[in-house]
Scaffold this active site. Structure first.
Site, PDB file in Angstrom:
ATOM      1  N   ASP A 180      13.370  59.994  84.367  1.00 50.49           N
ATOM      2  CA  ASP A 180      14.155  59.062  85.229  1.00 50.49           C
ATOM      3  C   ASP A 180      13.943  59.493  86.723  1.00 50.49           C
ATOM      4  O   ASP A 180      14.686  59.050  87.688  1.00 50.49           O
ATOM      5  CB  ASP A 180      15.590  59.296  84.961  1.00 50.49           C
ATOM      6  CG  ASP A 180      16.423  58.338  85.565  1.00 50.49           C
ATOM      7  OD1 ASP A 180      15.922  57.225  85.764  1.00 50.49           O
ATOM      8  OD2 ASP A 180      17.765  58.746  85.682  1.00 50.49           O
ATOM      9  N   ARG A 198       9.860  58.426  92.705  1.00 51.94           N
ATOM     10  CA  ARG A 198       8.786  59.156  93.491  1.00 51.94           C
ATOM     11  C   ARG A 198       7.391  58.927  93.237  1.00 51.94           C
ATOM     12  O   ARG A 198       6.598  59.168  93.936  1.00 51.94           O
ATOM     13  CB  ARG A 198       9.339  60.518  93.658  1.00 51.94           C
ATOM     14  CG  ARG A 198       9.411  61.387  92.241  1.00 51.94           C
ATOM     15  CD  ARG A 198      10.251  62.222  92.176  1.00 51.94           C
ATOM     16  NE  ARG A 198      11.867  61.969  92.317  1.00 51.94           N
ATOM     17  CZ  ARG A 198      12.701  62.786  92.443  1.00 51.94           C
ATOM     18  NH1 ARG A 198      12.681  64.046  92.258  1.00 51.94           N
ATOM     19  NH2 ARG A 198      13.966  62.367  92.271  1.00 51.94           N
ATOM     20  N   LYS A 246      19.026  56.672  80.676  1.00 53.14           N
ATOM     21  CA  LYS A 246      20.396  56.829  81.354  1.00 53.14           C
ATOM     22  C   LYS A 246      21.441  56.392  80.532  1.00 53.14           C
ATOM     23  O   LYS A 246      21.454  55.737  79.547  1.00 53.14           O
ATOM     24  CB  LYS A 246      20.229  55.760  82.554  1.00 53.14           C
ATOM     25  CG  LYS A 246      19.462  56.106  83.702  1.00 53.14           C
ATOM     26  CD  LYS A 246      19.314  54.803  84.783  1.00 53.14           C
ATOM     27  CE  LYS A 246      18.503  54.867  85.741  1.00 53.14           C
ATOM     28  NZ  LYS A 246      18.906  56.144  86.831  1.00 53.14           N
ATOM     29  N   GLU A 288      11.287  58.613  88.491  1.00 50.98           N
ATOM     30  CA  GLU A 288      10.328  57.933  88.452  1.00 50.98           C
ATOM     31  C   GLU A 288      10.028  57.221  89.524  1.00 50.98           C
ATOM     32  O   GLU A 288       8.691  56.928  90.121  1.00 50.98           O
ATOM     33  CB  GLU A 288      10.413  56.690  87.277  1.00 50.98           C
ATOM     34  CG  GLU A 288      11.091  55.332  87.747  1.00 50.98           C
ATOM     35  CD  GLU A 288      12.510  55.727  88.437  1.00 50.98           C
ATOM     36  OE1 GLU A 288      12.993  54.906  89.257  1.00 50.98           O
ATOM     37  OE2 GLU A 288      13.249  56.524  87.819  1.00 50.98           O
ATOM     38  N   ASP A 317      17.416  48.468  91.344  1.00 47.30           N
ATOM     39  CA  ASP A 317      16.373  49.823  91.783  1.00 47.30           C
ATOM     40  C   ASP A 317      15.197  49.461  92.446  1.00 47.30           C
ATOM     41  O   ASP A 317      14.340  50.438  92.750  1.00 47.30           O
ATOM     42  CB  ASP A 317      16.201  50.481  90.238  1.00 47.30           C
ATOM     43  CG  ASP A 317      16.074  52.042  90.973  1.00 47.30           C
ATOM     44  OD1 ASP A 317      16.515  52.577  91.624  1.00 47.30           O
ATOM     45  OD2 ASP A 317      15.345  52.661  89.762  1.00 47.30           O
ATOM     46  N   ASP A 320      15.531  49.977  85.864  1.00 44.48           N
ATOM     47  CA  ASP A 320      15.177  51.570  85.531  1.00 44.48           C
ATOM     48  C   ASP A 320      16.065  51.870  84.294  1.00 44.48           C
ATOM     49  O   ASP A 320      17.082  52.048  84.508  1.00 44.48           O
ATOM     50  CB  ASP A 320      15.336  52.321  86.549  1.00 44.48           C
ATOM     51  CG  ASP A 320      15.393  53.818  86.547  1.00 44.48           C
ATOM     52  OD1 ASP A 320      14.531  54.014  85.450  1.00 44.48           O
ATOM     53  OD2 ASP A 320      15.739  54.472  87.351  1.00 44.48           O
ATOM     54  N   LYS A 357       9.808  51.157  97.374  1.00 45.06           N
ATOM     55  CA  LYS A 357       9.900  51.538  95.717  1.00 45.06           C
ATOM     56  C   LYS A 357      10.841  50.269  95.048  1.00 45.06           C
ATOM     57  O   LYS A 357      11.657  49.390  95.287  1.00 45.06           O
ATOM     58  CB  LYS A 357      10.879  52.678  95.390  1.00 45.06           C
ATOM     59  CG  LYS A 357      11.317  52.702  94.001  1.00 45.06           C
ATOM     60  CD  LYS A 357      12.690  53.855  93.847  1.00 45.06           C
ATOM     61  CE  LYS A 357      13.029  53.734  92.595  1.00 45.06           C
ATOM     62  NZ  LYS A 357      14.337  54.713  92.188  1.00 45.06           N
TER      63      LYS A 357
END
Length: 492
Positions: A338, A342, A268, A340, A279, A261, A256
């Site tokens: 959020d 996956r 967030k 995201e 991230d 993010d 990933k």
């Protein structure tokens, strides 16, 4: 830091081991005699117990030319494995880094096992890591003074040969750490792609890049949906190391790479959001692993795939309630933008297993805050459909000191991501089993291919660790774990 192997010491600082209950090694005993008992007195006046990671320093000792003597603990001699030697090397270097010492010469108590010397050097290298690229006014006395770690061995040639393999791992860890440490205004998807090419192509890794047009043509709606609110173009980077037999199925590693993010429309909280530059830690681990495998000329075919995006709020950003079609053809209802990572992995995993038909797939991601609640910073969470693969990974985790802990998946959890309007939704049921819900979501994109998902949200980014091998923030977690898995179980 420069690593040297020699048959005699030349450093201004000498480092010698002791064992549990402050039992001195032969080199430490010899120095204690030369210095008139200075080591014994220093130990008595300190809390040094000889346990792994313990350090005590004697400055300007009489009877020797060295400016310093450092005694480091190895614990029980029978338990002194590679991880203990790594921690020892790291503890000494961390202690000396800013003291004014220039070169430390390690005596390893007559150790003839060149692997132990190399692992000590690996620990020393990891402890010396700093990210000072943007510190323009750092005063000279704040910069590390320690430049060289020297290891006194009986067979210099054999030690250098052993170190060559571990040096490649050290380089891979550094690459991963540097990537995580970079700010998002420097390391956005296309810049990240350029960095990968610069690092890996010269090592013989083949690089292929898919831009948004190519991914749109393929149908990667899940990955592209995450990045559609950013002005930065999303990328899919494919890395190939062909070190094994021709025609042999590759091992596949997927990461990933959310370069920043914000959470998107599901924004967030502002406090701590700066850490979301990290991230992309899963992708960094994959890049670092490919660096390590290529650097040590691993006898294996390996594929690394990283999905690189930014998750930003914008008038064009993905909304809660949207439905996207993934590369697999499966549709996904977006309940929270959020969740995201996956979505990025869904298309990357499907692309990898469909195109390369690998022996197995392992994905890494800073995926869920829930894994921190479950395991803290001590273990990464693993989820798998293959017992043998996860057992091998668990043993590799213990051997590399990058430990993992298996958590369950199954039909009772899978049902929780069923959607009433699409094939699935990108969240489970509220706050319960959040890491598991993410894992069963990913499992829907690997068919029956042997697969492990590693959630590194607690291990890939970490501050305040007492492990001297770890810097503050980007740890490079996953490189040593996966390199160990490959070298112990899958190299020809």
């Amino acid at each position: 830091m420069k690593i040297k192997f020699a048959e005699t010491a030349s450093g201004d600082t000498l480092a010698v081991p002791a064992y549990s209950r402050t039992t001195l090694s032969d080199p430490a005993t010899a120095l204690d005699e030369k210095t008139g008992g200075a080591i014994s007195r220093a130990i008595k006046a300190s809390r040094f117990k000889g346990e792994a990671g313990d350090v005590v320093e004697i400055v300007s000792p009489n009877g020797v030319d060295a400016a310093r003597i450092v005694v480091f603990g190895l614990g029980e001699s029978k338990d002194a494995d590679g991880n203990v030697f790594e921690k020892a090397g790291a503890s000494v270097v961390k202690h000396l880094l800013n003291t004014g010492a220039d070169t430390v010469s390690f005596h390893l108590d007559g150790v003839t096992d060149t692997e132990s010397a190399a692992r000590t050097a690996l620990g020393a290298t990891m402890a010396a890591y700093r990210f000072d690229a943007y510190r323009t006014k750092l005063k000279a006395d704040k910069k590390p003074s320690l430049k060289t770690a020297e290891f006194v061995v009986s067979d210099e040639k054999a030690a250098k040969k052993s170190w060559k393999s571990w040096e490649a791992v050290a380089d891979g860890v550094k690459t991963a750490r540097d990537l995580v440490m970079e700010p998002a205004n420097i390391l956005y998807p296309t810049a990240y792609t350029k960095r990968v090419k610069e690092k890996l192509e010269k090592l013989g890794v083949e690089i292929e890049v898919l831009g948004e047009k190519e991914m749109e043509k393929l149908g990667m709606g899940a990955l592209l949906g995450v990045g559609q609110g950013s002005v930065r173009e999303s990328q899919l980077v494919i890395m190939r190391w062909n070190g094994g037999k021709d025609g042999e199925k590759p091992l596949a590693f997927v990461g990933k790479g959310v370069c920043f993010d914000t959470g998107g429309i599901s924004l967030k909280p502002g406090l701590g959001m700066e850490e979301m530059k990290g991230d992309m830690g899963g992708s960094a681990a994959v890049v670092g692993l490919m660096h390590a495998l290529a650097g040590r000329k691993a006898n294996v075919n390996a594929i690394g795939v990283i999905g690189l995006v930014e998750n930003m709020p914008d008038g064009n950003a993905q909304r809660p309630g949207d439905i996207v079609t993934s590369l697999s053809g499966q549709t996904i209802e977006i309940l929270n933008t959020d969740a995201e990572g996956r979505l990025v992995l869904a298309d990357a995993l499907w692309y990898t297993q469909e195109r390369f038909d690998p022996r197995f797939i392992i994905d890494l991601a800073t995926l869920t805050g829930a894994i921190l609640i479950t395991l803290g910073h001590e273990h990464a969470g693993v989820f798998s459909n293959d017992d043998e693969l996860v057992d091998n990974l668990t043993r590799a985790g213990k051997a590399s000191d990058e430990t993992v802990w298996r958590l369950p998946i199954g039909a009772e959890y899978d049902r929780q991501i069923d959607s009433t309007v699409a094939d699935m939704k990108n969240l489970g049921e509220g706050r319960n089993a959040g890491s598991i819900a993410a894992a069963v979501f990913l499992q829907r994109f690997v068919n029956e291919k042997p697969w492990v998902h590693i959630d590194i949200a607690g291990t890939g980014m970490q501050t305040g660790s007492k492990d001297p091998r770890k810097p503050s923030f980007g740890t490079g977690y996953g490189v040593r774990l996966l390199d160990r898995l490959v070298r112990d179980y899958y190299e020809g």
